[in-house]
Design a protein around this motif. Structure first.
Motif, PDB file in Angstrom:
ATOM      1  N   ALA A 104       0.870  -1.173   0.000  1.00  0.00           N
ATOM      2  CA  ALA A 104       0.000   0.000   0.000  1.00  0.00           C
ATOM      3  C   ALA A 104       0.909   1.225   0.000  1.00  0.00           C
ATOM      4  CB  ALA A 104      -0.901  -0.009   1.228  1.00  0.00           C
ATOM      5  N   GLN A 128      -8.431  -4.846  -0.964  1.00  0.00           N
ATOM      6  CA  GLN A 128      -7.981  -3.632  -0.263  1.00  0.00           C
ATOM      7  C   GLN A 128      -7.718  -3.918   1.220  1.00  0.00           C
ATOM      8  OE1 GLN A 128     -11.068  -0.752  -1.251  1.00  0.00           O
ATOM      9  NE2 GLN A 128     -10.013  -0.222  -3.146  1.00  0.00           N
ATOM     10  N   LYS A 131      -3.777  -1.020   4.001  1.00  0.00           N
ATOM     11  CA  LYS A 131      -4.005   0.405   3.801  1.00  0.00           C
ATOM     12  C   LYS A 131      -2.955   1.208   4.553  1.00  0.00           C
ATOM     13  CE  LYS A 131      -9.009  -0.076   3.229  1.00  0.00           C
ATOM     14  NZ  LYS A 131     -10.346   0.270   3.757  1.00  0.00           N
ATOM     15  N   TYR A 133      -2.226   5.357   5.720  1.00  0.00           N
ATOM     16  CA  TYR A 133      -2.749   6.715   5.832  1.00  0.00           C
ATOM     17  C   TYR A 133      -1.599   7.657   6.193  1.00  0.00           C
ATOM     18  CZ  TYR A 133      -7.285   4.328   6.592  1.00  0.00           C
ATOM     19  OH  TYR A 133      -8.406   3.528   6.497  1.00  0.00           O
ATOM     20  N   VAL A 138      -6.010   8.252   3.155  1.00  0.00           N
ATOM     21  CA  VAL A 138      -5.628   6.911   2.738  1.00  0.00           C
ATOM     22  C   VAL A 138      -4.998   6.946   1.355  1.00  0.00           C
ATOM     23  CG1 VAL A 138      -7.876   6.336   1.697  1.00  0.00           C
ATOM     24  CG2 VAL A 138      -6.432   4.512   2.655  1.00  0.00           C
ATOM     25  N   SER A 141      -4.310   1.076  -1.971  1.00  0.00           N
ATOM     26  CA  SER A 141      -4.306  -0.108  -1.113  1.00  0.00           C
ATOM     27  C   SER A 141      -3.827  -1.328  -1.884  1.00  0.00           C
ATOM     28  CB  SER A 141      -5.705  -0.343  -0.536  1.00  0.00           C
ATOM     29  OG  SER A 141      -6.648  -0.464  -1.582  1.00  0.00           O
TER      30      SER A 141
END
Length: 202
Positions: A104, A128, A131, A133, A138, A141
């Motif tokens: 990701a 997904q 992930k 952030y 975000v 993914s």
């Protein structure tokens, strides 16, 4: 907390930088924090987990894969690293049982300022599952549906390709994939933020 340089003649210091503030400083040369091999936290079969930290990187996309967090080195290892070449990218990576990486990738990362990083994995999702952030936004993914099971020490930074900058507020959740709202609560240090299973405030 001791530097892993040879000889070990320096120490990681609680630092106050005029810009970065209070944190732990990593000089980019063999410094890491060993959070140990813990079978009640990261060294067990994991179907959901999350971690977060705040970083103030002073080096990136300089041909070095600057590792911020690493758990293991072989199949089913996971790590978070600043990309070696692509500007403004930080990557959350898990290797599957066949030792193939799933990644990701963030939408943004800034040098010389604080960035809130959160990474989540949930193998119950159809896709997904990984992930990342940055400052609650975000990125792209990736998909993986395995239970991750690797017995290894978890390190903040590493001893070969090293994070350079400042770091603080490492949190780990063993059986929780943080939601968007929970990521926002952690970032703002809200009283509503979920309590981590491990918290190294630094």
């Amino acid at each position: 907390l001791t530097s892993k340089s040879t000889p070990p003649d320096t120490e990681l210091k609680w630092a106050f930088d005029p810009v970065a503030g209070s944190s732990i400083g990593f000089d980019g040369s063999n410094d890491y924090v060993d959070c140990t091999n813990d079978a009640t936290l990261w060294s067990q079969s994991l179907t959901k987990f999350s971690f977060s930290f705040k970083i103030f990187p002073t080096a990136g996309w300089d041909t070095n894969e600057r590792i911020c967090l690493r758990h293991g080195t072989a199949a089913q290892q996971f790590q978070c690293h600043i990309d070696a070449a692509t500007p403004n990218k930080i990557v959350f990576q898990i290797k599957n049982a066949a030792n193939s990486a799933r990644q990701a990738i963030s939408l943004a990362l800034d040098l010389n300022q604080w960035n809130d990083i959160a990474c989540t994995y949930d193998n119950s999702l159809g896709s997904q599952n990984l992930k990342i952030y940055v400052d609650t936004v975000v990125g792209t993914s990736a998909s993986l549906t395995e239970a991750i099971n690797n017995s290894a020490s978890l390190r903040l930074s590493d001893d070969t390709t090293d994070y350079k900058g400042f770091m603080k507020d490492f949190r780990w959740w063993t059986t929780k994939a943080l939601t968007q709202l929970e990521v926002e609560d952690v970032s703002s240090n809200s009283p509503s933020a979920p309590t981590p299973n491990y918290w190294l405030k630094m």
